[in-house]
Design an enzyme around this catalytic site. Structure first.
Site, PDB file in Angstrom:
ATOM      1  N   LYS A   1     -23.113  53.210  31.086  1.00 35.45           N
ATOM      2  CA  LYS A   1     -22.120  53.263  30.002  1.00 35.45           C
ATOM      3  C   LYS A   1     -21.310  54.547  30.125  1.00 35.45           C
ATOM      4  O   LYS A   1     -20.085  54.540  30.062  1.00 35.45           O
ATOM      5  CB  LYS A   1     -22.824  53.231  28.652  1.00 35.45           C
ATOM      6  CG  LYS A   1     -21.939  53.581  27.468  1.00 35.45           C
ATOM      7  CD  LYS A   1     -22.660  53.495  26.140  1.00 35.45           C
ATOM      8  CE  LYS A   1     -23.451  54.698  25.784  1.00 35.45           C
ATOM      9  NZ  LYS A   1     -22.723  55.845  25.266  1.00 35.45           N
ATOM     10  N   ASN A   2     -22.012  55.669  30.308  1.00 33.75           N
ATOM     11  CA  ASN A   2     -21.338  56.971  30.267  1.00 33.75           C
ATOM     12  C   ASN A   2     -20.590  57.324  31.545  1.00 33.75           C
ATOM     13  O   ASN A   2     -19.978  58.383  31.620  1.00 33.75           O
ATOM     14  CB  ASN A   2     -22.335  58.070  29.891  1.00 33.75           C
ATOM     15  CG  ASN A   2     -22.794  57.915  28.443  1.00 33.75           C
ATOM     16  OD1 ASN A   2     -22.213  57.124  27.687  1.00 33.75           O
ATOM     17  ND2 ASN A   2     -23.844  58.613  28.064  1.00 33.75           N
TER      18      ASN A   2
ATOM     19  N   ARG B   1     -16.807  57.567  19.737  1.00 32.65           N
ATOM     20  CA  ARG B   1     -16.288  58.915  19.908  1.00 32.65           C
ATOM     21  C   ARG B   1     -15.703  59.120  21.303  1.00 32.65           C
ATOM     22  O   ARG B   1     -14.798  59.920  21.499  1.00 32.65           O
ATOM     23  CB  ARG B   1     -17.398  59.932  19.695  1.00 32.65           C
ATOM     24  CG  ARG B   1     -18.147  59.833  18.411  1.00 32.65           C
ATOM     25  CD  ARG B   1     -19.255  60.828  18.385  1.00 32.65           C
ATOM     26  NE  ARG B   1     -18.933  62.015  19.168  1.00 32.65           N
ATOM     27  CZ  ARG B   1     -17.990  62.872  18.907  1.00 32.65           C
ATOM     28  NH1 ARG B   1     -17.227  62.662  17.886  1.00 32.65           N
ATOM     29  NH2 ARG B   1     -17.762  63.904  19.680  1.00 32.65           N
TER      30      ARG B   1
ATOM     31  N   CYS C   1     -21.030  62.195  13.986  1.00 27.09           N
ATOM     32  CA  CYS C   1     -21.839  60.967  14.024  1.00 27.09           C
ATOM     33  C   CYS C   1     -23.250  61.369  13.587  1.00 27.09           C
ATOM     34  O   CYS C   1     -23.525  62.509  13.269  1.00 27.09           O
ATOM     35  CB  CYS C   1     -21.823  60.347  15.414  1.00 27.09           C
ATOM     36  SG  CYS C   1     -22.828  61.235  16.581  1.00 27.09           S
TER      37      CYS C   1
ATOM     38  N   ARG D   1     -20.335  67.168  16.374  1.00 25.86           N
ATOM     39  CA  ARG D   1     -19.721  66.815  17.649  1.00 25.86           C
ATOM     40  C   ARG D   1     -18.212  67.094  17.694  1.00 25.86           C
ATOM     41  O   ARG D   1     -17.379  66.215  17.851  1.00 25.86           O
ATOM     42  CB  ARG D   1     -20.029  65.364  17.984  1.00 25.86           C
ATOM     43  CG  ARG D   1     -21.532  65.154  18.062  1.00 25.86           C
ATOM     44  CD  ARG D   1     -21.936  63.808  18.517  1.00 25.86           C
ATOM     45  NE  ARG D   1     -21.633  63.607  19.931  1.00 25.86           N
ATOM     46  CZ  ARG D   1     -21.810  62.424  20.507  1.00 25.86           C
ATOM     47  NH1 ARG D   1     -22.199  61.400  19.795  1.00 25.86           N
ATOM     48  NH2 ARG D   1     -21.539  62.260  21.785  1.00 25.86           N
TER      49      ARG D   1
ATOM     50  N   ASP E   1     -30.434  62.353  25.986  1.00 20.44           N
ATOM     51  CA  ASP E   1     -30.402  60.906  25.728  1.00 20.44           C
ATOM     52  C   ASP E   1     -31.749  60.242  25.985  1.00 20.44           C
ATOM     53  O   ASP E   1     -31.901  59.053  25.721  1.00 20.44           O
ATOM     54  CB  ASP E   1     -29.325  60.220  26.589  1.00 20.44           C
ATOM     55  CG  ASP E   1     -27.942  60.635  26.160  1.00 20.44           C
ATOM     56  OD1 ASP E   1     -26.991  60.362  26.918  1.00 20.44           O
ATOM     57  OD2 ASP E   1     -27.808  61.258  25.094  1.00 20.44           O
TER      58      ASP E   1
ATOM     59  N   VAL F   1     -29.565  70.304  22.538  1.00 24.63           N
ATOM     60  CA  VAL F   1     -28.160  69.954  22.757  1.00 24.63           C
ATOM     61  C   VAL F   1     -27.464  69.579  21.457  1.00 24.63           C
ATOM     62  O   VAL F   1     -26.368  70.051  21.159  1.00 24.63           O
ATOM     63  CB  VAL F   1     -28.034  68.799  23.780  1.00 24.63           C
ATOM     64  CG1 VAL F   1     -26.583  68.360  23.935  1.00 24.63           C
ATOM     65  CG2 VAL F   1     -28.615  69.227  25.126  1.00 24.63           C
TER      66      VAL F   1
ATOM     67  N   ARG G   1     -24.583  48.972  21.579  1.00 26.96           N
ATOM     68  CA  ARG G   1     -23.538  49.835  22.154  1.00 26.96           C
ATOM     69  C   ARG G   1     -23.933  50.311  23.545  1.00 26.96           C
ATOM     70  O   ARG G   1     -23.075  50.603  24.363  1.00 26.96           O
ATOM     71  CB  ARG G   1     -23.323  51.061  21.259  1.00 26.96           C
ATOM     72  CG  ARG G   1     -22.742  50.757  19.905  1.00 26.96           C
ATOM     73  CD  ARG G   1     -22.376  52.028  19.193  1.00 26.96           C
ATOM     74  NE  ARG G   1     -21.631  52.908  20.077  1.00 26.96           N
ATOM     75  CZ  ARG G   1     -21.381  54.198  19.788  1.00 26.96           C
ATOM     76  NH1 ARG G   1     -21.822  54.717  18.663  1.00 26.96           N
ATOM     77  NH2 ARG G   1     -20.694  54.947  20.611  1.00 26.96           N
TER      78      ARG G   1
HETATM   79  C1  EPZ Z   1     -21.891  62.898  26.276  1.00 27.64           C
HETATM   80  O1  EPZ Z   1     -21.422  63.132  24.957  1.00 27.64           O
HETATM   81  C2  EPZ Z   1     -22.557  61.531  26.254  1.00 27.64           C
HETATM   82  N1  EPZ Z   1     -21.580  60.513  25.899  1.00 27.64           N
HETATM   83  C3  EPZ Z   1     -23.711  61.543  25.250  1.00 27.64           C
HETATM   84  O2  EPZ Z   1     -24.344  60.278  25.329  1.00 27.64           O
HETATM   85  C4  EPZ Z   1     -24.701  62.631  25.662  1.00 27.64           C
HETATM   86  O3  EPZ Z   1     -25.743  62.685  24.710  1.00 27.64           O
HETATM   87  C5  EPZ Z   1     -23.983  63.986  25.748  1.00 27.64           C
HETATM   88  O4  EPZ Z   1     -22.858  63.884  26.647  1.00 27.64           O
HETATM   89  C6  EPZ Z   1     -24.902  65.094  26.256  1.00 27.64           C
HETATM   90  O5  EPZ Z   1     -25.410  64.747  27.499  1.00 27.64           O
HETATM   91  C7  EPZ Z   1     -20.707  60.096  26.851  1.00 27.64           C
HETATM   92  O6  EPZ Z   1     -20.725  60.545  27.984  1.00 27.64           O
HETATM   93  C8  EPZ Z   1     -19.736  59.021  26.445  1.00 27.64           C
HETATM   94  P1  EPZ Z   1     -21.132  67.052  24.932  1.00 27.64           P
HETATM   95  P2  EPZ Z   1     -20.410  64.365  24.662  1.00 27.64           P
HETATM   96  O7  EPZ Z   1     -19.686  67.316  24.768  1.00 27.64           O
HETATM   97  O8  EPZ Z   1     -19.593  64.619  25.845  1.00 27.64           O
HETATM   98  C9  EPZ Z   1     -20.892  70.497  21.690  1.00 27.64           C
HETATM   99  C10 EPZ Z   1     -25.374  58.369  24.474  1.00 27.64           C
HETATM  100  O9  EPZ Z   1     -26.411  58.236  23.819  1.00 27.64           O
HETATM  101  N2  EPZ Z   1     -19.428  70.429  21.862  1.00 27.64           N
HETATM  102  O10 EPZ Z   1     -21.752  67.249  26.285  1.00 27.64           O
HETATM  103  O11 EPZ Z   1     -19.745  64.068  23.365  1.00 27.64           O
HETATM  104  C11 EPZ Z   1     -21.482  69.219  21.099  1.00 27.64           C
HETATM  105  O12 EPZ Z   1     -21.402  69.228  19.689  1.00 27.64           O
HETATM  106  C12 EPZ Z   1     -24.397  59.464  24.132  1.00 27.64           C
HETATM  107  O13 EPZ Z   1     -25.050  57.659  25.469  1.00 27.64           O
HETATM  108  C13 EPZ Z   1     -18.621  71.303  21.119  1.00 27.64           C
HETATM  109  O14 EPZ Z   1     -19.109  72.106  20.321  1.00 27.64           O
HETATM  110  O15 EPZ Z   1     -21.429  65.560  24.468  1.00 27.64           O
HETATM  111  C14 EPZ Z   1     -22.907  69.250  21.605  1.00 27.64           C
HETATM  112  O16 EPZ Z   1     -23.685  70.071  20.753  1.00 27.64           O
HETATM  113  C15 EPZ Z   1     -24.812  60.202  22.886  1.00 27.64           C
HETATM  114  N3  EPZ Z   1     -17.267  71.244  21.276  1.00 27.64           N
HETATM  115  C16 EPZ Z   1     -22.784  69.904  22.986  1.00 27.64           C
HETATM  116  O17 EPZ Z   1     -21.499  70.571  22.982  1.00 27.64           O
HETATM  117  C17 EPZ Z   1     -16.667  70.374  22.153  1.00 27.64           C
HETATM  118  O18 EPZ Z   1     -15.418  70.374  22.274  1.00 27.64           O
HETATM  119  C18 EPZ Z   1     -22.812  68.922  24.147  1.00 27.64           C
HETATM  120  O19 EPZ Z   1     -21.915  67.877  23.814  1.00 27.64           O
HETATM  121  C19 EPZ Z   1     -17.498  69.502  22.892  1.00 27.64           C
HETATM  122  C20 EPZ Z   1     -18.882  69.556  22.736  1.00 27.64           C
END
Ligand code: EPZ
Length: 432
Positions: free
Chosen positions: A22-23, A93, A117, A122, A306, A328, A398
């Site tokens: 998916k990702n 998202r 969420c 996020r 995840d 995370v 999803r």
């Molecule tokens: C990706 O989400 C994945 N989704 C998530 O999978 C996964 O849990 C996550 O990466 C971490 O591995 C997709 O790839 C579509 P991040 P993402 O930006 O990119 C903070 C699933 O279950 N952050 O790596 O949204 C954030 O709040 C989903 O398949 C900021 O503060 O996650 C988090 O604490 C859930 N500002 C940390 O960074 C930003 O601009 C990591 O988030 C961006 C992120």
């Protein structure tokens, strides 16, 4: 709303194929916006998030054709609307991933801010900060990101946090920017590498994907290609945890071990025997109960967040005590309340879930709150005495392709109860 009924007590055994990730599919579908030539994306998983993404692209004017075996042909030559509405973005998202490509290719975009969420606020501040550094003018008003850029220019971007979609968005934006962009502290996930491979095949010039420093030399245009999505390491890990919890023996086809070494290491610590061959994985628990493990989630190649909920479920019936620390996301323990209702012995200390394994969980009605939490409740149901009813399983649809079919192929007793719409009785689709 659909529900899943799971009857516990059977070890998982047999073999299934792992679907496309998916990702990885979500950013690759967004990358089709970077060219006006048709693209063919293979090994796309049949998931609700994919449907949402294709609807989002279609509303922009993309022409999408579904071929057999979930091969999608995407033609963006007639795109008219660079707009991602709240009603779609709030359900997924990852819609934010269209922002970078739209800005890079068309110079403008209006994308709803993704709300928070269940697992945390996020924010997308790092996405916006990077695009502004590349010359985009961005305003955020009425819940929408309104962005313009005559032509993005290269920049040296230092990501304050490791962000997967932030890295992907900025890498896509940089492919058509003027000059050479550097992304420091980039995410190293396999899905980032898959996206970079796809972009390079389209004519981009990206070096270093998979490391924490990615260098992108901007080019004038990209062309259409065929790209097959990598396997889903989280789907694979989820089924491996199910086999470990139930003392079973399963073989997973179409998955490679190098995508999930940290997960395999923890499963071996829990007592699983794992054989890896070029394109499949075999796990055998020989009927044993797992041992509890300690886990700290971290960006790749660390232990994936995840997989945290699934291992919390494993620890709840494992021998001994375990500690699972979520580093995370701020609020990714919603499954604990539900596992407690099934008789687990778990307590939260800050961002650590401390478990003491119990001899057995008891089936109960439980509620899914987010994608991976819902998977952990299904796994708990596989080992619980009696029947577990999991509500709100739209979360699980999803991210898991036909989960009840795949689990039934592995011997689980699982049924989907279709949502009761007014005036109709709920229908059971007998799976096992
Ligand atoms: C990706 O989400 C994945 N989704 C998530 O999978 C996964 O849990 C996550 O990466 C971490 O591995 C997709 O790839 C579509 P991040 P993402 O930006 O990119 C903070 C699933 O279950 N952050 O790596 O949204 C954030 O709040 C989903 O398949 C900021 O503060 O996650 C988090 O604490 C859930 N500002 C940390 O960074 C930003 O601009 C990591 O988030 C961006 C992120």
């Amino acid at each position: 709303m659909d529900r899943l009924l799971v009857k516990g007590g059977r070890p998982l055994s047999g073999e299934i194929s792992i679907s496309g990730a998916k990702n990885a599919a979500l950013p690759v579908l967004a990358a089709t916006l970077l060219t006006d030539e048709a693209m063919v994306i293979g090994n796309v998983p049949y998931l609700h998030d994919i449907t949402t993404t294709t609807e989002l692209l279609a509303r922009m004017g993309s022409r999408i054709t579904l071929h057999e075996q979930m091969r999608l042909e995407v033609d963006n030559s007639t795109l008219q609307h660079m707009y991602a509405p709240y009603e779609l973005v709030r359900t997924m998202r990852a819609s934010i991933l269209v922002l970078g490509p739209l800005l890079a290719r068309y110079g403008r975009a209006e994308v709803s801010l993704p709300g928070g969420c269940a697992i945390g606020p996020r924010p997308v501040d790092l996405h916006l900060r990077g695009l502004r550094a590349m010359g985009a003018e961005i305003e955020v008003e009425n819940g929408y990101i309104k962005a313009r850029a005559r032509r993005l220019r290269a920049a040296e971007l230092n990501l304050e946090l490791v962000t997967v979609t932030g890295t992907e968005n900025l890498m896509m934006a940089a492919t058509l920017a003027q000059g050479t962009t550097v992304l420091n502290n980039a995410a190293r996930e396999p899905e980032v590498i898959d996206l970079a491979d796809c972009l390079n095949a389209m004519g981009a010039r990206i070096d270093g994907a998979g490391g924490d420093r990615i260098v992108v030399q901007g080019v004038d245009s990209l062309h259409g290609i065929r790209h097959d999505i990598i396997p889903d390491r989280i789907e694979a890990g989820t089924y491996l945890v199910g086999a470990t919890m139930t003392g079973g023996r399963i073989l997973l086809r179409n998955i490679c071990a190098n995508l999930m070494q940290s997960v395999l290491a923890k499963l071996r610590e829990a007592g699983a025997e794992i054989l890896t061959r070029e394109n499949n994985l075999e796990l055998d628990m020989r009927g044993r109960k797992p041992r509890a493990v300690n886990v700290h989630t971290a960006p790749f190649p660390g232990f994936p967040t995840d997989m945290q909920a699934q291992f919390t479920a494993l620890n709840s019936i494992a021998e001994g005590t375990g500690a699972i620390t979520e580093q995370v996301f701020e609020n990714r323990f919603m499954h604990i309340q539900e596992l407690l209702r099934m008789g687990a012995n778990l307590r939260l200390e800050g961002n650590t879930a401390i478990s003491r394994g119990v001899p057995a969980l008891l089936g109960a009605p439980v509620m899914a709150t987010d994608l991976r939490a819902s998977a952990s409740l299904v796994l708990a149901g596989l080992v619980a005495h009696g029947e577990t009813q999991i509500n709100r399983i739209y979360h699980i649809d999803r991210g898991y392709e036909t989960i009840e079919e795949k689990l039934s192929l592995l011997g689980a007793r699982i049924q989907r109860i279709f949502g009761e719409t007014p005036g109709t009785r709920s229908r059971r689709r007998n799976i096992a």
